[in-house]
Design a protein around this motif. Structure first.
Motif, mmCIF file in Angstrom:
data_model
loop_
_atom_site.group_PDB
_atom_site.id
_atom_site.type_symbol
_atom_site.label_atom_id
_atom_site.label_comp_id
_atom_site.label_asym_id
_atom_site.label_seq_id
_atom_site.Cartn_x
_atom_site.Cartn_y
_atom_site.Cartn_z
ATOM 1 N N LEU A 77 0.840 -1.195 0.000
ATOM 2 C CA LEU A 77 0.000 0.000 0.000
ATOM 3 C C LEU A 77 0.877 1.248 0.000
ATOM 4 O O LEU A 77 1.749 1.392 0.863
ATOM 5 N N PRO A 78 0.684 2.161 -0.949
ATOM 6 C CA PRO A 78 1.569 3.326 -1.066
ATOM 7 C C PRO A 78 1.695 4.146 0.214
ATOM 8 O O PRO A 78 2.796 4.560 0.588
ATOM 9 N N ALA A 79 0.576 4.392 0.903
ATOM 10 C CA ALA A 79 0.634 5.208 2.116
ATOM 11 C C ALA A 79 1.440 4.520 3.207
ATOM 12 O O ALA A 79 2.104 5.182 4.012
ATOM 13 N N VAL A 80 1.394 3.190 3.243
ATOM 14 C CA VAL A 80 2.152 2.450 4.239
ATOM 15 C C VAL A 80 3.623 2.382 3.844
ATOM 16 O O VAL A 80 4.517 2.517 4.675
ATOM 17 N N LEU A 81 3.871 2.201 2.553
ATOM 18 C CA LEU A 81 5.259 2.170 2.082
ATOM 19 C C LEU A 81 5.963 3.486 2.370
ATOM 20 O O LEU A 81 7.172 3.510 2.631
ATOM 21 N N ASP A 82 5.213 4.573 2.361
ATOM 22 C CA ASP A 82 5.802 5.882 2.677
ATOM 23 C C ASP A 82 6.480 5.887 4.039
ATOM 24 O O ASP A 82 7.454 6.619 4.256
ATOM 25 N N THR A 83 5.973 5.083 4.976
ATOM 26 C CA THR A 83 6.564 5.062 6.323
ATOM 27 C C THR A 83 7.910 4.351 6.342
ATOM 28 O O THR A 83 8.607 4.392 7.354
ATOM 29 N N GLY A 84 8.281 3.682 5.241
ATOM 30 C CA GLY A 84 9.580 3.019 5.136
ATOM 31 C C GLY A 84 10.558 3.801 4.280
ATOM 32 O O GLY A 84 11.635 3.295 3.950
ATOM 33 N N GLU A 85 10.173 5.041 3.900
ATOM 34 C CA GLU A 85 10.992 5.834 2.994
ATOM 35 C C GLU A 85 11.598 7.058 3.674
ATOM 36 O O GLU A 85 10.997 7.642 4.578
ATOM 37 N N VAL A 86 12.771 7.418 3.217
ATOM 38 C CA VAL A 86 13.416 8.679 3.586
ATOM 39 C C VAL A 86 13.950 9.290 2.295
ATOM 40 O O VAL A 86 14.687 8.628 1.551
ATOM 41 N N ASP A 87 13.542 10.524 2.007
ATOM 42 C CA ASP A 87 13.981 11.226 0.796
ATOM 43 C C ASP A 87 13.744 10.389 -0.469
ATOM 44 O O ASP A 87 14.589 10.328 -1.369
ATOM 45 N N GLY A 88 12.596 9.712 -0.510
ATOM 46 C CA GLY A 88 12.211 8.971 -1.699
ATOM 47 C C GLY A 88 12.854 7.617 -1.862
ATOM 48 O O GLY A 88 12.587 6.913 -2.844
ATOM 49 N N LYS A 89 13.682 7.207 -0.920
ATOM 50 C CA LYS A 89 14.334 5.897 -0.988
ATOM 51 C C LYS A 89 13.779 4.990 0.108
ATOM 52 O O LYS A 89 13.529 5.433 1.230
ATOM 53 N N VAL A 90 13.595 3.712 -0.233
ATOM 54 C CA VAL A 90 13.024 2.747 0.715
ATOM 55 C C VAL A 90 14.144 2.084 1.512
ATOM 56 O O VAL A 90 15.081 1.526 0.939
ATOM 57 N N TYR A 91 14.010 2.129 2.826
ATOM 58 C CA TYR A 91 15.003 1.501 3.706
ATOM 59 C C TYR A 91 14.384 0.420 4.592
ATOM 60 O O TYR A 91 15.100 -0.274 5.318
ATOM 61 N N GLY A 92 13.062 0.286 4.546
ATOM 62 C CA GLY A 92 12.406 -0.724 5.360
ATOM 63 C C GLY A 92 11.159 -1.239 4.684
ATOM 64 O O GLY A 92 10.390 -0.461 4.100
#
Length: 425
Positions: free
Chosen positions: A129-144
């Motif tokens: 889910l995009p809104a949930v994936l946002d919580t794993g991102e910093v500056d547009g990059k996914v770290y979690g």
């Protein structure tokens, strides 16, 4: 982060402060394909069901990777700051894979602790889910990779409401008068179990009124907690911590866990609780005598924005087995095991299709799914948030008003000054 583990529960998931990480390991360039893969996961009050699912995933992974063993260590949520800080500064002691709270992400990334994850190259990644994936991102990059998501809604006692001829609130403005009616008629009950330390129970009131914790300005953040809109929400929430609803002597010191516990114990007619609290409520004196609706917004039919709590799975930057670590994250954090974790722990999946499956099979999830679909909010994505969190700026603000009777304008201005000092340091 959910603070029922975590909260969990967020729980667990309410949120403990995590000291900012000063520096992390540099990538080694090594990518070994055999040996021991070390994994840190958060401990739980009842770890058995979680551990059983994890063991199943470990067996599957080891069977598919000859010469590889997976060592899982369960760490305490309360001591995670020290554990991760030590791990980031000493890669030989660090795990390859770790579970961590989404509110801790920005600080960990700024400290160089976690490696970027390519979710676009992962078949299942497109269904996060995009809104949930946002919580794993910093500056547009996914770290979690989001392992589960937690949101809160309004629990209420159906037997009490029926006895008093009441209906669930249609707007946030309805909650305080409704809670007063309950307490007046049933002085043995709290009208609603609110908490002076329950930040993520209070923030939906702020967000629904058009306020926020902070706003982007230039390359950083500036506090918005003292805006007129934010203060309207804070006033609406702190109004609940009063003798005729939830007496300060009982409620001002409560966080999320204690607030929900009062409802579980049959001492409150309402509480803002998470999807991750549902099973514990079902095992309490409130079982069979409650229902859940989305926390309403300012207008009838609207839903107050909820905090998007939850935990992530990530790969440590200093890992010498990054490919194996990434594959294990994709297995344990993938659809099959997210579904198994829901069945075992009630953790709400982060894939749209899996979430729909569990919702169809479990109608009790409907108010939480509706809350997610209505839109969630998050803390400022900056490593400076760890300082604000560690200083308990928001809980202190709530308590100053609810328990000490301090003027809201003065308390909000002081909180904003503390935030801005953290954001600017």
């Amino acid at each position: 982060m959910r603070f029922a583990v975590a909260a969990a529960a967020v729980g667990a998931v309410v949120l403990a402060g995590c000291a900012p990480v000063q520096s992390g390991p540099a990538p080694t360039g090594a990518d070994e394909q055999t040996g021991q893969l070390r994994v840190w996961l958060f401990d739980e009050v009842n770890r058995g069901p979680k551990e059983a699912v994890v063991k199943e995933a470990v067996t599957e992974f080891q069977d598919a990777h000859q010469g590889v063993t997976v060592d899982v260590q369960y760490i305490q949520v309360q001591t995670r700051a020290e554990r991760f800080k030590a791990a980031f500064s000493d890669p030989p002691s660090a795990p390859d894979v770790a579970e961590f709270g989404n509110t801790d992400l920005a600080g960990y990334v700024a400290g160089g602790g976690f490696a970027e994850i390519d979710v676009n190259g992962w078949d299942e990644g497109k269904d996060l889910l995009p809104a949930v994936l946002d919580t794993g991102e910093v500056d547009g990059k996914v770290y979690g990779v989001p392992w589960y998501v937690g949101v809160r809604a309004l629990y209420y006692r159906t037997d009490v409401f029926q006895e008093l001829g009441l209906q669930p609130p249609a707007t946030l403005d309805d909650i305080a008068p409704l809670a007063r009616r309950v307490r007046e008629a049933r002085p043995d009950l709290l009208g609603i179990s609110a908490g002076g330390k329950y930040t993520y129970g209070a923030m939906p009131f702020v967000w629904a009124n058009g306020g926020d914790i902070a706003r982007r300005e230039g390359g950083g953040y500036v506090s918005a907690i003292d805006s007129a809109e934010s203060k309207a929400g804070l006033r609406q929430y702190t109004e609940l911590i009063a003798d005729d609803i939830c007496p300060p002597a009982q409620c001002a010191g409560n966080g999320g866990d204690a607030s929900v516990e009062a409802f579980r114990a049959g001492k409150a007619a309402m509480v803002v609780g998470g999807d991750f609290n549902r099973r514990s409520v079902d095992a309490s004196s409130a079982a069979g005598k409650y229902a859940v609706v989305p926390l309403p917004g300012k207008t009838p039919g609207s839903i107050a924005p909820a905090f998007a709590g939850g935990n992530l799975l990530g790969v440590l930057n200093g890992s010498q087995r990054k490919t194996l670590a990434t594959e294990f994250v994709q297995l344990l954090g993938g659809k099959t095991y997210q579904r198994k974790m829901f069945d075992a722990m009630g953790n709400l999946p982060t894939f749209g299709d899996v979430q729909r499956e569990v919702a169809e099979a479990n109608p009790v999830l409907e108010p939480f799914i509706r809350t997610l679909e209505a839109g969630t909010r998050f803390v400022p994505v900056t490593p400076d948030w760890a300082k604000v969190d560690a200083q308990a700026v928001l809980p202190n603000l709530l308590q100053k008003v609810a328990a000490a009777g301090e003027d809201l304008d003065t308390a909000a201005r002081a909180a904003a000054d503390e935030m801005n000092a953290a954001f600017g340091s």
